[in-house]
Write an enzyme that holds these catalytic residues in place. Sequence first.
Site, mmCIF file in Angstrom:
data_model
loop_
_atom_site.group_PDB
_atom_site.id
_atom_site.type_symbol
_atom_site.label_atom_id
_atom_site.label_comp_id
_atom_site.label_asym_id
_atom_site.label_seq_id
_atom_site.Cartn_x
_atom_site.Cartn_y
_atom_site.Cartn_z
ATOM 1 C CE1 TYR A 39 -0.278 12.422 7.289
ATOM 2 C CE2 TYR A 39 -0.731 10.069 7.305
ATOM 3 C CZ TYR A 39 -0.440 11.238 7.975
ATOM 4 O OH TYR A 39 -0.302 11.216 9.350
ATOM 5 C CB THR A 40 2.801 6.702 2.771
ATOM 6 O OG1 THR A 40 3.993 7.369 3.221
ATOM 7 C CG2 THR A 40 2.549 7.035 1.305
ATOM 8 C CB THR A 49 -2.407 1.782 -1.571
ATOM 9 O OG1 THR A 49 -2.126 0.806 -0.561
ATOM 10 C CG2 THR A 49 -3.685 2.503 -1.188
ATOM 11 C CE1 TYR A 108 -1.655 5.562 2.215
ATOM 12 C CE2 TYR A 108 -2.103 3.201 2.346
ATOM 13 C CZ TYR A 108 -1.466 4.267 1.743
ATOM 14 O OH TYR A 108 -0.653 4.052 0.652
ATOM 15 C CE LYS A 140 -2.785 6.380 -2.313
ATOM 16 N NZ LYS A 140 -1.948 7.343 -3.078
ATOM 17 C CD1 TRP A 151 2.118 -5.386 1.278
ATOM 18 C CD2 TRP A 151 3.416 -7.162 1.646
ATOM 19 N NE1 TRP A 151 1.407 -6.269 2.047
ATOM 20 C CE2 TRP A 151 2.174 -7.368 2.287
ATOM 21 C CE3 TRP A 151 4.378 -8.168 1.720
ATOM 22 C CZ2 TRP A 151 1.870 -8.519 3.021
ATOM 23 C CZ3 TRP A 151 4.091 -9.314 2.440
ATOM 24 C CH2 TRP A 151 2.858 -9.485 3.094
#
Length: 319
Positions: free
Chosen positions: A77-78, A117, A141, A145, A166
């Site tokens: 889920y980003t 991330t 988020y 993660k 990025w």
Amino acid sequence: MIWLIGSKGMLGSEIAKQLTENKISWIGTDMDVDITDPVALEKFTMKHGSSSGRTGLSVSKGSVPDKITWVINCAAYTAVDKAEDDTELAKKLNEDGPMNIARITRQLGAKLIHISTDYVFDGSASVPYTEETEKCPKSIYGITKANGEDAVAKEMTQYYILRTAWLYGFDGKNFVYTMTKAMNSRPDVKVVADQKGTPTCAVDLASAIIKIITTSQKAKSLFGKNSALPYGIYHFTNLGETTWYDFTRKIYEFGKKYSRITQDCTINSCTTEEYPTKATRPAYSVLSKDKIMSLLKFKIPAWEDSLEKFIKSNRFEPK
């Protein structure tokens, strides 16, 4: 054979392309196999886990393994801001999903590559984060993660967690495509100038993943070792650091150079306070790549070089 989860996403699509080009046997799943459902994962592995079935490639005779030996998890889920309200789904995909994948990977006796991330850090540093830096996420988020990383580590030992940042690529929406479209349709744009990080081209990250796999396979073939690269957490982005504002200026420079941007556009800077978002972004999220470069002997391109190649490529097609 490699099981590529999230094979239709931006990174997954690039990995699939490079697996095929390198004649590595793989099978891909996306939303057709629910990673939050352990039963769905088990059914898939019962059907494919010990077969030689594969999708999307042509391989030489005798090069196809008879079972899944690697799992690459690109599913997540980003939607960073939406996660602040959609907490339950973010937890399912970023925490339960990796836990289920790690569990089934262990049962298969396979190795796992899991993508994470820079958001696992709070962004308060002033020097690049190493893999040993304590996690301190500030957004839903980032928290989910970080918990997903912990779930993988709890369930198995034969894993690689690759943190990146990025990310942009040819297949899917990303910052480079978004800004290219904006600068082709508006006389000016405003971009945050007080957040530092490193742009990462999916082509380069996919190449690093392929390198991990092929190096490991070569080590096992020649020396009987399970892996040439110690299991654990690694960081991978392109080299260097920049701000979103300066990143955008480079997109504009290369966009004009290769006729991807066909009109003049003024790029204005702003602060994070002037451009509020629901989720907190790390003010500084540069990741140290010393560990992966020293162990893999892998040359990582500078972010400017990869960006120019990306914009110049005939695969460039803003979505």
